[in-house]
Design a protein around this motif. Sequence first.
Motif, PDB file in Angstrom:
ATOM      1  N   ALA A  37      -8.702   3.437   6.266  1.00 34.58           N
ATOM      2  CA  ALA A  37      -8.589   4.897   6.291  1.00 34.58           C
ATOM      3  C   ALA A  37      -8.891   5.451   7.678  1.00 34.58           C
ATOM      4  CB  ALA A  37      -9.535   5.503   5.252  1.00 34.58           C
ATOM      5  N   THR A  38      -9.887   4.872   8.351  1.00 33.90           N
ATOM      6  CA  THR A  38     -10.243   5.362   9.686  1.00 33.90           C
ATOM      7  C   THR A  38      -9.123   5.097  10.688  1.00 33.90           C
ATOM      8  OG1 THR A  38     -12.582   4.943   9.198  1.00 33.90           O
ATOM      9  CG2 THR A  38     -11.957   5.213  11.498  1.00 33.90           C
ATOM     10  N   ILE A  39      -8.567   3.896  10.672  1.00 31.21           N
ATOM     11  CA  ILE A  39      -7.472   3.562  11.598  1.00 31.21           C
ATOM     12  C   ILE A  39      -6.248   4.420  11.304  1.00 31.21           C
ATOM     13  CG2 ILE A  39      -5.885   1.739  12.291  1.00 31.21           C
ATOM     14  CD1 ILE A  39      -8.102  -0.262  11.831  1.00 31.21           C
ATOM     15  N   ALA A  40      -5.933   4.610  10.015  1.00 30.20           N
ATOM     16  CA  ALA A  40      -4.768   5.414   9.651  1.00 30.20           C
ATOM     17  C   ALA A  40      -4.927   6.856  10.115  1.00 30.20           C
ATOM     18  CB  ALA A  40      -4.556   5.353   8.142  1.00 30.20           C
ATOM     19  N   TYR A  41      -6.119   7.418   9.953  1.00 31.33           N
ATOM     20  CA  TYR A  41      -6.345   8.811  10.350  1.00 31.33           C
ATOM     21  C   TYR A  41      -6.438   8.961  11.859  1.00 31.33           C
ATOM     22  CZ  TYR A  41      -8.534  13.409  10.603  1.00 31.33           C
ATOM     23  OH  TYR A  41      -8.814  14.707  10.899  1.00 31.33           O
ATOM     24  N   ALA A  42      -7.083   8.007  12.520  1.00 30.10           N
ATOM     25  CA  ALA A  42      -7.292   8.136  13.958  1.00 30.10           C
ATOM     26  C   ALA A  42      -5.998   7.953  14.744  1.00 30.10           C
ATOM     27  CB  ALA A  42      -8.335   7.124  14.425  1.00 30.10           C
ATOM     28  N   PHE A  43      -5.141   7.037  14.320  1.00 31.56           N
ATOM     29  CA  PHE A  43      -3.944   6.706  15.098  1.00 31.56           C
ATOM     30  C   PHE A  43      -2.648   7.097  14.385  1.00 31.56           C
ATOM     31  CE2 PHE A  43      -7.259   3.708  16.336  1.00 31.56           C
ATOM     32  CZ  PHE A  43      -7.247   3.843  17.716  1.00 31.56           C
ATOM     33  N   GLU A  88       0.039   5.470   8.968  1.00 33.81           N
ATOM     34  CA  GLU A  88      -0.075   5.644   7.531  1.00 33.81           C
ATOM     35  C   GLU A  88       0.072   4.340   6.757  1.00 33.81           C
ATOM     36  OE1 GLU A  88       2.636   8.589   6.253  1.00 33.81           O
ATOM     37  OE2 GLU A  88       1.800  10.168   7.516  1.00 33.81           O
ATOM     38  N   ALA A  89       0.675   3.328   7.391  1.00 38.48           N
ATOM     39  CA  ALA A  89       0.851   2.051   6.682  1.00 38.48           C
ATOM     40  C   ALA A  89      -0.485   1.452   6.270  1.00 38.48           C
ATOM     41  CB  ALA A  89       1.619   1.078   7.570  1.00 38.48           C
ATOM     42  N   PHE A  90      -1.577   1.760   6.990  1.00 33.78           N
ATOM     43  CA  PHE A  90      -2.874   1.193   6.650  1.00 33.78           C
ATOM     44  C   PHE A  90      -3.393   1.728   5.321  1.00 33.78           C
ATOM     45  CE2 PHE A  90      -2.795  -0.146  10.995  1.00 33.78           C
ATOM     46  CZ  PHE A  90      -3.587  -1.272  11.030  1.00 33.78           C
ATOM     47  N   THR A  91      -2.989   2.926   4.940  1.00 35.70           N
ATOM     48  CA  THR A  91      -3.377   3.441   3.625  1.00 35.70           C
ATOM     49  C   THR A  91      -2.285   3.232   2.596  1.00 35.70           C
ATOM     50  OG1 THR A  91      -2.602   5.642   4.278  1.00 35.70           O
ATOM     51  CG2 THR A  91      -4.945   5.162   4.558  1.00 35.70           C
ATOM     52  N   HIS A  92      -1.027   3.209   3.033  1.00 37.35           N
ATOM     53  CA  HIS A  92       0.067   3.019   2.090  1.00 37.35           C
ATOM     54  C   HIS A  92       0.064   1.626   1.461  1.00 37.35           C
ATOM     55  CE1 HIS A  92       2.702   6.466   3.878  1.00 37.35           C
ATOM     56  NE2 HIS A  92       1.588   6.886   3.308  1.00 37.35           N
ATOM     57  N   LEU A 120       3.951  -3.761  -5.892  1.00 38.59           N
ATOM     58  CA  LEU A 120       5.205  -3.271  -5.316  1.00 38.59           C
ATOM     59  C   LEU A 120       6.179  -2.842  -6.411  1.00 38.59           C
ATOM     60  CD1 LEU A 120       5.722  -5.911  -2.474  1.00 38.59           C
ATOM     61  CD2 LEU A 120       4.955  -3.547  -2.228  1.00 38.59           C
ATOM     62  N   ILE A 121       6.277  -3.636  -7.481  1.00 36.91           N
ATOM     63  CA  ILE A 121       7.177  -3.279  -8.580  1.00 36.91           C
ATOM     64  C   ILE A 121       6.730  -1.980  -9.241  1.00 36.91           C
ATOM     65  CG2 ILE A 121       7.975  -4.000 -10.860  1.00 36.91           C
ATOM     66  CD1 ILE A 121       7.830  -6.891  -9.849  1.00 36.91           C
ATOM     67  N   PHE A 122       5.422  -1.824  -9.454  1.00 30.97           N
ATOM     68  CA  PHE A 122       4.903  -0.601 -10.063  1.00 30.97           C
ATOM     69  C   PHE A 122       5.171   0.610  -9.174  1.00 30.97           C
ATOM     70  CE2 PHE A 122       1.374   2.444 -10.444  1.00 30.97           C
ATOM     71  CZ  PHE A 122       1.541   2.826 -11.767  1.00 30.97           C
ATOM     72  N   ASN A 123       4.996   0.476  -7.855  1.00 27.72           N
ATOM     73  CA  ASN A 123       5.257   1.585  -6.947  1.00 27.72           C
ATOM     74  C   ASN A 123       6.727   1.984  -6.963  1.00 27.72           C
ATOM     75  OD1 ASN A 123       2.580   1.646  -6.189  1.00 27.72           O
ATOM     76  ND2 ASN A 123       2.872   0.406  -4.353  1.00 27.72           N
ATOM     77  N   LEU A 124       7.613   0.995  -7.025  1.00 26.42           N
ATOM     78  CA  LEU A 124       9.048   1.306  -7.091  1.00 26.42           C
ATOM     79  C   LEU A 124       9.397   2.052  -8.373  1.00 26.42           C
ATOM     80  CD1 LEU A 124      10.758  -1.921  -5.689  1.00 26.42           C
ATOM     81  CD2 LEU A 124      10.846   0.379  -4.701  1.00 26.42           C
ATOM     82  N   LEU A 137       2.434   8.710  -1.213  1.00 32.53           N
ATOM     83  CA  LEU A 137       3.503   9.417  -0.516  1.00 32.53           C
ATOM     84  C   LEU A 137       3.019  10.074   0.755  1.00 32.53           C
ATOM     85  CD1 LEU A 137       5.310  11.054  -3.577  1.00 32.53           C
ATOM     86  CD2 LEU A 137       5.890   8.945  -2.381  1.00 32.53           C
ATOM     87  N   TYR A 138       1.737  10.196   0.929  1.00 31.55           N
ATOM     88  CA  TYR A 138       1.166  10.812   2.123  1.00 31.55           C
ATOM     89  C   TYR A 138      -0.226  10.233   2.345  1.00 31.55           C
ATOM     90  CZ  TYR A 138      -1.138  13.548  -1.495  1.00 31.55           C
ATOM     91  OH  TYR A 138      -1.855  13.926  -2.607  1.00 31.55           O
ATOM     92  N   MET A 139      -0.773  10.479   3.524  1.00 34.88           N
ATOM     93  CA  MET A 139      -2.117   9.995   3.829  1.00 34.88           C
ATOM     94  C   MET A 139      -3.133  10.932   3.189  1.00 34.88           C
ATOM     95  SD  MET A 139      -4.031   9.351   7.481  1.00 34.88           S
ATOM     96  CE  MET A 139      -2.446   9.233   8.262  1.00 34.88           C
ATOM     97  N   ALA A 140      -3.831  10.442   2.171  1.00 31.68           N
ATOM     98  CA  ALA A 140      -4.727  11.296   1.397  1.00 31.68           C
ATOM     99  C   ALA A 140      -6.144  11.328   1.955  1.00 31.68           C
ATOM    100  CB  ALA A 140      -4.768  10.808  -0.050  1.00 31.68           C
TER     101      ALA A 140
END
Length: 322
Positions: A203-209, A212-216, A261-265, A275-278
């Motif tokens: 979460a820290t890396i995703a927010y700082a830089f 979003e892939a780090f939280t997705h 991955l199947i559940f997300n699809l 769908l977004y960085m929460a």
Amino acid sequence: MSGPWFIETLARNGDVLQRSRVDALPIRLGRGYDNDFIIDDDYVAASHARIEMDAAGRLVLRDQGSRNGIIHRGKRLPEVVLSGDTVVRIGHTSLRVRAASFPVAPELADRTFHRWEGALPGAAGVLLTGCFALFARWLSDTQYFEFVRYFEALAWGVGAALLWSGAWAFANRLFGRHARLGRHLFVFGCGLAALAATALLAATIAYAFSLEAFTHYASHAATLLVAGMIYFHLCTVKPQNRRRYRWIAAGMAVLGSSLILIFNLQRSGRLADELYMAVLLPPEVRVSQDHGIDEFMREVEGMKESLDRGRGRKPGEDELED
């Protein structure tokens, strides 16, 4: 095959419960006191079976007309040729006969880490679990501080640790002689601490830089950590099967990630968990350059032409209608 011979009573997991020495053949087995090897089992006859050498020089176990007979590999047989690894069941008792010359396996390297057993590792595991439960409650708490909510979180966390570790300790006692509850508590606590640290770091890396892939895709890291926890639990139960457990843990991680991955699809049509960085952190954590509202509005205006073209309208038609 020469004597003496050793008759071993086995537990369901293959451990030796009792070992008795008999110096000469034949060997009489049964519940009666006149036998060479007495089996205290209500399903064994007074004179149940007899071990002797056949004409070919093989050691043979023969039924003596008992009601329940001799069971080998799920089948009732009148006689069974005994090698050192042959396990037979008489009544409800599993037996194995070995000569004194039977070769034993080489000594195993001690990988049980006996220093990490007992009360100290167990207390450390409970402490880590409690810290994780309180930290998770603090992150999700949006109300005024109430001691009861934190106490409930702590109780649920410790209860889950005892339930999970107790199940593994039962399996450890069943298949590995010792329960090792303290080790299993320590593995569980370390796993929760790693999960919390990974989630916070992602979460820290995703927010700082703005990555979003780090939280997705953080759930896949959690799946890998859970598989690692199970691997260390299995190694505590049977440390000699580490290579097999690595493949089991890797298969569980791949299966878990595939199901996510199947559940997300199915849920959103995307592979990402969100769908977004929460996650929102203090502005001081931000390293990437912030984008203002004016820049956002310019990007929206730039999209207007392509959107109008997609709707079959000419650019600027809205202004003419006004």
